[in-house]
Design a protein around this motif. Structure first.
Motif, short mmCIF file in Angstrom:
data_model
loop_
_atom_site.label_atom_id
_atom_site.label_comp_id
_atom_site.label_asym_id
_atom_site.label_seq_id
_atom_site.Cartn_x
_atom_site.Cartn_y
_atom_site.Cartn_z
N UNK A 193 38.01 26.94 9.23
CA UNK A 193 37.50 27.71 10.06
C UNK A 193 37.64 28.94 10.93
N UNK A 194 39.41 29.41 10.09
CA UNK A 194 39.61 30.65 11.17
C UNK A 194 39.31 31.62 9.97
N UNK A 195 39.39 31.48 8.65
CA UNK A 195 38.38 32.59 7.88
C UNK A 195 36.15 33.22 8.24
N UNK A 196 36.11 31.79 8.85
CA UNK A 196 34.42 32.45 9.81
C UNK A 196 34.34 32.76 10.73
N UNK A 197 35.36 31.99 10.92
CA UNK A 197 35.98 32.14 13.06
C UNK A 197 36.49 33.58 13.39
N UNK A 198 37.53 33.08 12.59
CA UNK A 198 38.70 33.87 13.38
C UNK A 198 39.60 33.50 14.57
N UNK A 199 39.12 32.14 14.78
CA UNK A 199 40.20 31.62 15.93
C UNK A 199 40.59 30.54 16.15
N UNK A 200 41.23 30.03 16.89
CA UNK A 200 41.78 28.29 16.66
C UNK A 200 41.71 28.16 17.75
N UNK A 201 40.87 28.61 18.31
CA UNK A 201 40.83 28.04 19.75
C UNK A 201 39.92 26.88 20.02
N UNK A 202 40.45 25.52 20.19
CA UNK A 202 38.91 24.19 20.12
C UNK A 202 37.86 24.96 21.32
N UNK A 203 38.32 24.86 22.23
CA UNK A 203 36.66 25.83 23.68
C UNK A 203 35.66 26.72 22.38
N UNK A 204 36.35 27.89 21.95
CA UNK A 204 35.45 29.27 21.22
C UNK A 204 34.90 28.34 20.40
N UNK A 205 35.81 27.23 19.64
CA UNK A 205 35.05 25.85 17.81
C UNK A 205 33.78 25.96 18.30
N UNK A 206 33.82 25.28 19.18
CA UNK A 206 32.62 23.81 20.38
C UNK A 206 31.92 25.30 19.94
N UNK A 207 31.91 26.68 21.23
CA UNK A 207 30.62 27.46 21.41
C UNK A 207 30.06 27.98 20.35
N UNK A 208 30.88 28.03 19.09
CA UNK A 208 30.40 28.93 17.73
C UNK A 208 29.47 27.95 17.29
N UNK A 209 30.01 27.02 16.95
CA UNK A 209 28.97 25.73 16.52
C UNK A 209 27.92 25.73 17.67
N UNK A 210 28.35 25.44 18.56
CA UNK A 210 26.63 25.18 19.32
C UNK A 210 25.68 26.67 19.14
N UNK A 211 26.45 27.56 19.04
CA UNK A 211 25.66 28.59 18.88
C UNK A 211 25.07 29.48 17.32
N UNK A 212 24.78 28.17 16.75
CA UNK A 212 25.03 28.17 15.22
C UNK A 212 25.80 29.41 14.15
N UNK A 213 26.37 29.60 14.79
CA UNK A 213 27.47 30.75 13.80
C UNK A 213 28.15 29.90 12.43
N UNK A 214 28.30 28.78 12.69
CA UNK A 214 29.42 27.96 12.03
C UNK A 214 27.77 26.77 11.99
N UNK A 215 27.76 26.70 10.53
CA UNK A 215 26.07 25.86 9.86
C UNK A 215 26.75 25.28 9.23
N UNK A 216 25.66 24.92 8.42
CA UNK A 216 25.14 24.19 6.76
C UNK A 216 26.58 23.55 5.65
N UNK A 217 26.76 23.66 5.06
CA UNK A 217 28.02 23.20 4.19
C UNK A 217 29.57 23.70 4.63
N UNK A 218 29.21 25.06 4.97
CA UNK A 218 31.12 25.03 5.64
C UNK A 218 31.19 24.21 6.80
#
Length: 644
Positions: A193-218
């Protein structure tokens, strides 16, 4: 509500741990009861604050409170904040954890009376409760992992509390090692997660997933890694083997760990990161399938256990499988609703098992019988807990379990079939325990769990009020805790996905108090549960069917179940001893000795040999040195003449 309140929920039990460990144990060892009062006071205040937070969350827009973070560390462009997330999921969890912990701490005053480790016990209990509360309050995955490991440490200390017993020490090590295997997957997920997003914050991770930044097999591998950690803590197959052995700890520890805290941590973790799972069909399927299989797998072993705590341990594993199934097919509301109701009736059942041991001196149901007359309060509360666990209307377990069944039927009939078979097994093994323990004739009991309980020598008797009171309170909740969703209140609380913007599945049976009885699926599950109770009654009360004959007729199956599918032998004898110790580790030891050490030793020996040869050239004779120099000068002159 002041913003400091959520912080105090976690900090008060932690302060209790420090006070008992640093002040009371070293300086006031003659006043052990003070440690119990300190822990009860700290957890009691935390429980009151948790209820305050719950009321504030219910009233808040989107059921979420905004609490400012504290800057913890700045490393280059990375700014790590320490903060709390107070949403509907957090609110439910802190209420459950603090209330169950409070009941257990009160009960422990009677159960642990006279134990030489009384102060140490309450210090460990405070630490464990603090770490669990830190886990559910943390708003970033890094701090969740820190408290996650703290929960593992606390469980290790509590399971091995009677460390002088080899079985307890081994059980603690087993729990620690097995859960570490799952934690490796959790840590790997955090790093990805950190290597692909640069954040540990749960709310930020939710937003990145909803925006399609983190998808697919990763995203799928991240979700599976998180679930691996959850499977370790929540004892899902194949990492379930530690939990039955964890019964070696004091019974209140079993009640706390296996009701609402450590084992529920895995369910909470999946719920907390449900937005990640919801965007991966594969991850959701893994959660649902493992959950359904674990439910029926563990229930099958509960059918043949004779230790009442081990029956409850396999029941816990099975119910955790139900929760994972609920998350996988229904969503946050359904899985957490069952966690909520399960916490009360399972805590009650473990405390009931401890009360039985306190009164009869044994956990072996074959040495009990006839205790309902001597222990009426324990009997009544234990039956209420068993009925709730079996899913009998209108008790708490009925409402939450049937939500899972309906969701499973709507999504995957195969998983529904496994779940409905588990309903029958659950009702049977719980009332097998009730009838063997409380009905028939008393069979004499045995020696107590530890040195603090010697009252059983006067015959079976009811436990003191300090133990009975928590059981009565929990029995009331085992009856009515499920009613919070009769009008859809619980599902409405999660209508915004627990406050993190991800739509949660609505609970399906919001049809009033009597409505579910007109729905075919809940009615079927109720009849199946009643059939399981009837079979236990026919076998252990009426003796129409001989349990011994059934066991001999199906002896291979009985052996398979009583030996726990030989999973312990597979891990200890095949994987650890044969593959690891006598295979991989022995090859690595040979490589270390022959190649690594051989290379170092060979180099050293070669250098020593060369040094010995060179040493011989140093004779100390001046004329030999002059001759050598002369030869060198002549050789240089010849080279210059030829090549110059």
């Amino acid at each position: 509500m002041p913003t400091q309140v959520p912080w105090l929920i976690f900090l008060l039990p932690f302060a209790s741990f420090l006070l008992i460990g640093l002040v009371l144990r070293p300086f006031l060892p003659k006043y052990p009861k003070v440690g119990g009062y300190v822990t009860i006071g700290a957890v009691g205040i935390s429980c009151a604050l948790a209820l305050w937070v719950m009321s504030a969350v219910i009233a808040a827009p989107e059921h979420m409170l905004m609490i400012d973070d504290i800057q913890w560390a700045v490393i280059g462009n990375l700014n790590i904040h320490l903060g709390v997330m107070v949403d509907s999921l957090t609110a439910v969890m802190v209420v459950v954890v603090t209330f169950v912990s409070l009941m257990v701490q009160i009960y422990s005053q009677g159960y642990m009376k006279g134990d030489p480790g009384y102060l140490r016990y309450y210090a460990f209990m405070s630490l464990f409760t603090a770490c669990m509360l830190g886990l559910v309050l943390a708003n970033n995955i890094l701090f969740m992992f820190i408290f996650w490991e703290g929960v593992g440490l606390g469980s290790y200390l509590l399971i091995g509390f009677w460390f002088h017993k080899p079985s307890a020490a081994n059980a603690a090590k087993k729990a620690f090692i097995v859960t570490r295997l799952g934690d490796f997957g959790f840590l790997a997920a955090i790093l990805i997660l950190f290597a692909n997003t640069g954040t540990f914050d749960a709310e930020e991770l939710y937003k990145l997933v909803a925006a399609g930044t983190l998808t697919g097999s990763t995203l799928t591998w991240v979700a599976v890694g998180i679930f691996a950690g959850a499977a370790g803590k929540s004892a899902q197959f194949p990492l379930h083997v530690w939990l039955p052995d964890a019964m070696e700890g004091p019974t209140p520890v079993s009640s706390l760990i296996h009701a609402a805290t450590m084992v529920a941590a895995g369910v909470f973790l999946v719920a907390r990161f449900y937005p990640l799972f919801a965007h991966s069909v594969e991850a959701m399927l893994v959660v649902a399938v493992i959950g359904a299989f674990t439910a029926i797998f563990a229930a099958s072993m509960g059918l043949v256990m004779n230790d009442i705590k081990r029956v409850l341990a396999y029941s816990t594993i099975s119910q955790l499988g139900y929760m994972m199934l609920g998350l996988g097919v229904g969503g946050v509301a359904i899985g957490i609703f069952h966690l909520f109701t399960h916490a009360f009736f399972k805590c009650l059942l473990f405390l009931g098992a401890g009360s039985v041991n306190h009164g009869s001196g044994t956990f072996d149901m074959r040495l009990m019988g006839g205790l309902r007359k001597a222990m009426p309060w324990t009997y009544i509360t234990f039956v209420i807990g068993s009925l709730s666990l079996a899913g009998i209307w209108p008790l708490a377990g009925f409402w939450s379990k049937d939500e899972i069944l309906v969701s499973a039927f709507s999504n995957n009939p195969v998983l529904f079939t496994l779940a409905i078979i588990t309903v029958f097994m659950t009702a049977f093994y719980m009332f097998r325990a009730v009838f063997m323990t409380f009905h028939g004739d008393y069979k004499g009991g045995a020696e107590p769990e530890h040195g603090g309980h010697d009252e059983h020598s006067h015959g079976p008797h009811e436990s003191p009020l300090v133990m009975v009171f928590p059981m009565v309170v929990l029995a009331l909740l085992a009856i009515c805790a499920g009613w919070v969703n009769v009008t859809g209140g619980f599902s409405a609380l999660f209508g915004h996905g627990g406050g993190h913007g991800e739509a949660a599945a609505e609970v399906n049976l919001v049809t009033g108090f009597f409505g579910p009885l007109s729905h075919p699926l809940p009615l079927i599950s109720l009849l199946v549960a009643l059939a399981g109770i009837f079979l236990a009654w026919a076998m252990y009360i009426k003796k129409w069917i001989s349990a011994e004959k059934i066991g001999s007729m199906f002896k291979p199956i009985h052996t398979l179940l009583s030996r726990k599918y030989f999973m312990d032998e597979l891990y200890e004898n095949v994987i650890v001893k044969t593959i690891l110790y006598n295979g991989i580790f022995k090859v690595m030891a040979m490589f270390d000795a022959d190649v690594v050490d051989g290379t170092v030793n060979g180099t050293a020996n070669g250098a020593a040999g060369a040094g010995g040869m060179l040493r011989k050239l140093q004779t100390g004779q001046t004329q030999l040195y002059v001759l050598t120099i002369a030869i060198g000068v002549v050789a240089i002159a010849v080279c210059v003449f030829i090549f110059g």
